[in-house]
Design an enzyme around this catalytic site. Structure first.
Site, PDB file in Angstrom:
ATOM      1  N   LYS A 116       0.012  -1.473  -0.372  1.00  0.00           N
ATOM      2  CA  LYS A 116       0.033   0.059  -0.155  1.00  0.00           C
ATOM      3  C   LYS A 116       0.668   1.192  -0.293  1.00  0.00           C
ATOM      4  O   LYS A 116       2.002   1.109   0.094  1.00  0.00           O
ATOM      5  CB  LYS A 116      -0.610   0.010   0.968  1.00  0.00           C
ATOM      6  CG  LYS A 116      -1.692  -1.051   1.438  1.00  0.00           C
ATOM      7  CD  LYS A 116      -2.617  -2.228   0.432  1.00  0.00           C
ATOM      8  CE  LYS A 116      -3.167  -2.509   0.588  1.00  0.00           C
ATOM      9  NZ  LYS A 116      -3.218  -4.246   0.075  1.00  0.00           N
TER      10      LYS A 116
HETATM   11  C1  LIG Z   1      -9.547  -5.030  -0.837  1.00  0.00           C
HETATM   12  C2  LIG Z   1      -7.993  -5.526   0.197  1.00  0.00           C
HETATM   13  N1  LIG Z   1      -9.308  -5.998   1.261  1.00  0.00           N
HETATM   14  C3  LIG Z   1      -8.602  -6.060   2.587  1.00  0.00           C
HETATM   15  C4  LIG Z   1      -7.165  -6.021   2.597  1.00  0.00           C
HETATM   16  C5  LIG Z   1      -6.650  -6.469   4.300  1.00  0.00           C
HETATM   17  O1  LIG Z   1      -6.057  -5.862   4.763  1.00  0.00           O
HETATM   18  P1  LIG Z   1      -4.876  -6.364   5.148  1.00  0.00           P
HETATM   19  O2  LIG Z   1      -3.507  -6.760   4.285  1.00  0.00           O
HETATM   20  O3  LIG Z   1      -4.176  -5.685   5.820  1.00  0.00           O
HETATM   21  O4  LIG Z   1      -4.862  -6.967   6.371  1.00  0.00           O
HETATM   22  C6  LIG Z   1      -7.024  -6.218   1.549  1.00  0.00           C
HETATM   23  C7  LIG Z   1      -4.999  -6.120   1.413  1.00  0.00           C
HETATM   24  O5  LIG Z   1      -4.405  -6.368   1.378  1.00  0.00           O
HETATM   25  C8  LIG Z   1      -7.317  -5.154   0.537  1.00  0.00           C
HETATM   26  O6  LIG Z   1      -6.147  -5.891  -0.973  1.00  0.00           O
END
Ligand SMILES: Cc1ncc(COP(=O)(O)O)c(C=O)c1O
Length: 382
Positions: free
Chosen positions: A181
Site C-alpha cells: 500500500k
Molecule cells: C481489498 C482488500 N481488502 C482487505 C485487505 C486486507 O488488508 P490487510 O492485509 O491489511 O489485512 C486487503 C489487502 O491487503 C485488500 O486488498
C-alpha cells in the site's frame, strides 16, 4: 534489469522514527499510534480514525460495531482480496457475492440491487486497486433499502470520489498499511468512523472490549473484544510514512500516466480507469486486463492460458507481474461452503483469469518502466 512488482520506500526518517519508541521504552499502543491516527484523520478528512493491527482486523471490527443479527447477509464484490468475505464469515453473517464491472473491477450497482434480500443488512463495497467504487449508486441503494455501508478502502489511501477521500462516505471505512500500500507499517490498518460513538466502540473492541483505560484498577469489559491493537513501533513508522504520502501519490500518478501513454497502442490490453477531475485513482496498483478479444465464459480458459504465457515470458525477462486479485467465490472454502461455481459471477471470474498487475512503485525509474513496456510488446502470446 530486474523489475519487482513493488518496492517499499523507507528512508532515514523512517529508520529514526522506529527508534523513538525503543528509546522511550514504550512499544505497545501509545502516543505514536495516537499521532498516526491524527495524521490519517487530517489527510482523509475523517472525523474519527482508530488504528488496528491490520486492514482485516479493521474490517472485522467495523462489522462487529454494526451488531448484525445472526442470519444477516452482507453483500461483497466477488472479485476482491479474500479478507473482504472472510470478515463477514467471522462475524457469523453470510457473504452474498455480487458481480463486478470489468471496466473498473468494482461492484456493479445493477448486480448489487439484485443481490439484496430481506436479510441483507450491509454492503461492503471495495475501492479496488485504488479506484473508487460507484458510491452515488451504492449509497442511494443503501439509503433506499436502509442498509449499512462499510467501505473496504484497504487499497485506497489517496483515492477520491467527488473530491472527497473515500472511506468517509459509509458508516465506516477501513484502510490497510500492508507493504503493497501507499503507506506501510509492516502490517496495520485504520478504521474511519463517521460517528464518535461508533469510534469509541471500535476502540473498545480492539482492546478486548474494555470500557476504558486501566491502571491500578482494571476497567470493566462490557463487550466481547479482541486484541487488535497497533504497536507504537508501527505508529511511529506510520507518522513518518504519512509525511511522504503526497510525494508517493504524485510519483504513482506520474508513472501510471506514463504507462497509459506508452501502452495506448496495445489494443489487446485494457488499461485501468483514468482519474477525472473529481474522482482520483490512488494507483495502489496498475491492473490491466488481457483482452485480445472480448472475453466471455466460452473463451476465458483459452485466453487465460495465453495470459499466463505472457506473464511467464515477462518473468523470464526479469519482470514480476501478478494476477490482480482473486474471484473469492471460486476459492475452495467458498465453493465448498456455498456450492458456488466460478461461472456464477462471470465478470469476477474473467477478472480472476485475465487480470495482470504491472510493476509500480515510487522509485521506479523511467528506464525500468520502458523495459516493462518493451518486454510487454515483445511477449505478446499469439
Ligand atoms: C481489498 C482488500 N481488502 C482487505 C485487505 C486486507 O488488508 P490487510 O492485509 O491489511 O489485512 C486487503 C489487502 O491487503 C485488500 O486488498
Amino acid at each position: 534489469v530486474k523489475v519487482p512488482i513493488t518496492r517499499t520506500v523507507f528512508d532515514r526518517n523512517d529508520r529514526l522514527a522506529v527508534q523513538r519508541p525503543l528509546r522511550d521504552g514504550w512499544v505497545s499502543q501509545g502516543r505514536y499510534v495516537r499521532r498516526f491516527e491524527g495524521s490519517v484523520a487530517r489527510f482523509t478528512g475523517a472525523r474519527n480514525a482508530v488504528a488496528v493491527s491490520s486492514g482485516t482486523a479493521g474490517l472485522h471490527l467495523a462489522l462487529a460495531a454494526l451488531d448484525l443479527p445472526g442470519d444477516a447477509e452482507v453483500v461483497v464484490p466477488a472479485f476482491s482480496w479474500v479478507a473482504t468475505a472472510g470478515v463477514v464469515e467471522h462475524r457469523g453473517a453470510r457473504p452474498i457475492f455480487c458481480d463486478i464491472d470489468l471496466e473498473t473491477f468494482n461492484l456493479d450497482p445493477a448486480a448489487l440491487e439484485a443481490a439484496i434480500t430481506r436479510r441483507t443488512r450491509a454492503i461492503l463495497p471495495v475501492h479496488l486497486f485504488g479506484w473508487p467504487a460507484d458510491l452515488d449508486a451504492i449509497l442511494s441503494i443503501a439509503r433506499r433499502k436502509r442498509l449499512h455501508v462499510v467501505e473496504d478502502a484497504a487499497c485506497a489511501l489517496g483515492t477520491y470520489y467527488r473530491a472527497r477521500h473515500v472511506g468517509t462516505f459509509g458508516d465506516l471505512g477501513v484502510l490497510s498499511f500492508h507493504p503493497r500500500k501507499a503507506v506501510t507499517t509492516g502490517e496495520g490498518g485504520m478504521v474511519l468512523a463517521r460517528q464518535r460513538r461508533v469510534a469509541r466502540v471500535i476502540q473498545s473492541l480492539r482492546n478486548h472490549g474494555a470500557d476504558g483505560p486501566g491502571d491500578t484498577w482494571l476497567p470493566d469489559h462490557g463487550r466481547l473484544g479482541y486484541n487488535y491493537r497497533m504497536t507504537d513501533l508501527q505508529g511511529a513508522l506510520g507518522v513518518s510514512q504519512m509525511r511522504k504520502l503526497p510525494w508517493v501519490l504524485a510519483r504513482r500518478a506520474r508513472l501510471a500516466a506514463r504507462y497509459r501513454a506508452l501502452l495506448a497502442g496495445l489494443d489487446w490490453l485494457a488499461l485501468p480507469p483514468t482519474s477525472e477531475r473529481r474522482s482520483v485513482h490512488g494507483h495502489q496498483s496498475f491492473v490491466c486486463l488481457f483482452r485480445p478479444r472480448t472475453p466471455a465464459l466460452g473463451n476465458v480458459e483459452r485466453l487465460h492460458r495465453r495470459r499466463n504465457r505472457l506473464m511467464l515470458r515477462l518473468k523470464r525477462a526479469g519482470i514480476a507481474t501478478r494476477q490482480g486479485t482473486h474471484a473469492i467465490h471460486a476459492l475452495g472454502y467458498y465453493r465448498r461452503t456455498y456450492g458456488l461455481r466460478p461461472r456464477d459471477f462471470p465478470s469476477a471470474w474473467i477478472a480472476d483469469r485475465l487480470s495482470i498487475a504491472l510493476p509500480l512503485y515510487p522509485h521506479m525509474t523511467d528506464a525500468e518502466q520502458d523495459h516493462v513496456v518493451r518486454q510487454l510488446e515483445r511477449s505478446y502470446p499469439a
